[in-house]
Design a protein around this motif. Structure first.
Motif, PDB file in Angstrom:
ATOM      1  N   TRP A 111     -15.633   2.179  36.537  1.00  0.00           N
ATOM      2  CA  TRP A 111     -15.307   0.881  37.132  1.00  0.00           C
ATOM      3  C   TRP A 111     -16.510   0.182  37.744  1.00  0.00           C
ATOM      4  O   TRP A 111     -16.510  -1.047  37.880  1.00  0.00           O
ATOM      5  N   TYR A 112     -17.549   0.937  38.129  1.00  0.00           N
ATOM      6  CA  TYR A 112     -18.686   0.322  38.812  1.00  0.00           C
ATOM      7  C   TYR A 112     -19.998   0.438  38.048  1.00  0.00           C
ATOM      8  O   TYR A 112     -21.050   0.087  38.561  1.00  0.00           O
ATOM      9  N   GLY A 113     -19.931   0.936  36.823  1.00  0.00           N
ATOM     10  CA  GLY A 113     -21.047   0.797  35.906  1.00  0.00           C
ATOM     11  C   GLY A 113     -22.229   1.710  36.102  1.00  0.00           C
ATOM     12  O   GLY A 113     -23.328   1.413  35.632  1.00  0.00           O
ATOM     13  N   GLY A 114     -22.044   2.818  36.804  1.00  0.00           N
ATOM     14  CA  GLY A 114     -23.164   3.736  36.994  1.00  0.00           C
ATOM     15  C   GLY A 114     -22.744   4.959  37.777  1.00  0.00           C
ATOM     16  O   GLY A 114     -21.672   4.970  38.403  1.00  0.00           O
ATOM     17  N   PRO A 115     -23.543   6.008  37.775  1.00  0.00           N
ATOM     18  CA  PRO A 115     -23.190   7.239  38.487  1.00  0.00           C
ATOM     19  C   PRO A 115     -23.229   7.057  39.997  1.00  0.00           C
ATOM     20  O   PRO A 115     -23.981   6.229  40.513  1.00  0.00           O
ATOM     21  N   HIS A 116     -22.416   7.831  40.675  1.00  0.00           N
ATOM     22  CA  HIS A 116     -22.400   7.809  42.136  1.00  0.00           C
ATOM     23  C   HIS A 116     -23.611   8.559  42.666  1.00  0.00           C
ATOM     24  O   HIS A 116     -23.980   9.616  42.150  1.00  0.00           O
ATOM     25  N   ALA A 117     -24.244   8.013  43.712  1.00  0.00           N
ATOM     26  CA  ALA A 117     -25.498   8.585  44.212  1.00  0.00           C
ATOM     27  C   ALA A 117     -25.316   9.493  45.418  1.00  0.00           C
ATOM     28  O   ALA A 117     -26.293  10.014  45.945  1.00  0.00           O
ATOM     29  N   ALA A 118     -24.064   9.686  45.856  1.00  0.00           N
ATOM     30  CA  ALA A 118     -23.823  10.542  47.033  1.00  0.00           C
ATOM     31  C   ALA A 118     -22.511  11.289  46.844  1.00  0.00           C
ATOM     32  O   ALA A 118     -21.531  11.063  47.551  1.00  0.00           O
ATOM     33  N   LEU A 119     -22.493  12.194  45.880  1.00  0.00           N
ATOM     34  CA  LEU A 119     -21.256  12.871  45.501  1.00  0.00           C
ATOM     35  C   LEU A 119     -20.687  13.721  46.631  1.00  0.00           C
ATOM     36  O   LEU A 119     -19.465  13.872  46.748  1.00  0.00           O
TER      37      LEU A 119
END
Length: 341
Positions: A111-119
């Motif tokens: 939905w936000y077009g990129g990997p999450h940076a703080a899993l």
């Protein structure tokens, strides 16, 4: 008194937080951040706040978080992850962006077009729809505020899904929203000449990011995949969201399920059966108004929910959650009457 910092205070949700906290008896604003407007006063950026004694806007790096009890993070999407990761572990956080709303990293990337940076933080975050996550929010360090559209649709539908009184494969959410929900950044399509005297649909056909929240929350409630039809429309109005939800079920059972769910909720008002709400009746408040109307087609009903996107849909919700996190009475600072006309 609890010391409060607001990051991203030069946006609409930041200004709304200042408006609400200014008269809060247990909170004191000790730091305000902005990017382009750092060095200015809040009174210069928002003249309606010039009577308040507030700290000047500064860069986030210039804030000493040592004495801060809770941070409201009102930064743009995809910005909060790195900022929150760098905050002291002793600080409680309410994030108003979309960065921690979705629990599944793959759903976030979709939905936000990129990997999450703080899993690690994503796994820790509690979803901030107060009426349904109250106990988890009390004990949380990080709360993820909901999308304003997502909140409105959930107020209309969560009790109905939980009670099993509607057909889960026949849900349509037709939603109208005021322009402040798009933020304060300059955009050509939000110019007065482009927006006024008309209304238009956007993100049509299942493209709106808040569908990620609907998918997550409704499917978890039902115990199976739920996909709703959702079309938002932009109105030439500053504030307010009106969600008209079409469902298959008996109107009386639908009304009773909603009334039972919200009987003790201070901010959710059920209108008499057959009446429906208006955005003008919740403007500037933390209230949600919900109405149920029997459709002319037997076995179908219309559920309509209205709230103020900047208050109950965002900053008011954030303050309601912060009250719980700091062991303050939940309604403190939020019982103001809607502004009318």
């Amino acid at each position: 008194m609890y010391n409060i910092a607001i990051l991203g205070a030069s946006g609409y949700t930041g200004a709304e937080l200042v408006r609400l906290i200014a008269t809060h008896p247990r909170m004191r604003i000790t730091a305000l951040s902005a990017d382009r407007k750092a060095g200015q006063t809040m009174g210069a950026v928002f003249p309606h706040l010039r009577h308040l004694d507030l700290p000047a806007l500064v860069k986030i790096d210039d804030i000493d978080f040592g004495g801060v009890d809770l941070v409201f993070c009102a930064l743009p999407h995809a910005t909060s992850q790195s900022v929150i990761a760098a905050l002291p572990k002793s600080v409680k956080i309410v994030d108003l962006s979309a960065d921690f709303r979705l629990r599944d990293p793959e759903a976030y990337a979709k939905w936000y077009g990129g990997p999450h940076a703080a899993l690690d933080l994503q796994a820790e975050a509690v979803y901030g729809l107060t009426e349904f996550y109250r106990e988890q929010i009390r004990d949380a360090r990080l709360v993820a505020g909901t999308g304003c559209n997502a909140a409105t649709g959930q107020y209309a539908l969560r009790p109905l899904i939980a009670a099993g009184v509607i057909d889960l494969d026949e849900i349509i959410i037709d939603l109208k929203t005021g322009v402040s929900g798009a933020g304060r950044s300059l955009k050509e399509n939000l110019l007065h000449a482009e927006l006024s005297e008309g209304a238009h649909a956007y993100a049509v056909g299942g493209m709106h990011r808040h569908l990620g929240e609907f998918d997550q929350e409704f499917s978890a409630l039902a115990g199976r995949e739920i996909k709703v039809q959702f079309t938002p429309h932009l109105l030439p109005a500053n504030r307010g969201i009106l969600a008209t939800v079409y469902v298959k079920g008996e109107a009386t059972e639908i009304y009773d399920a909603l009334a039972d769910a919200y009987e003790d909720e201070p901010f959710v008002v059920m209108l008499p059966e057959g009446e429906h709400p208006s955005t003008r009746h919740v403007r500037g408040s933390n209230f949600v108004h919900i109405g149920v109307v029997r459709d002319r087609i037997p076995g179908r009903a219309v559920v309509i929910a209205a709230l103020d996107n900047l208050t109950k849909g965002s900053s008011g919700q954030a303050l309601q959650n912060a009250n719980l996190m700091l062991d303050i009475e939940e309604t403190t600072g939020l019982m103001m009457t809607p502004v009318f006309p």
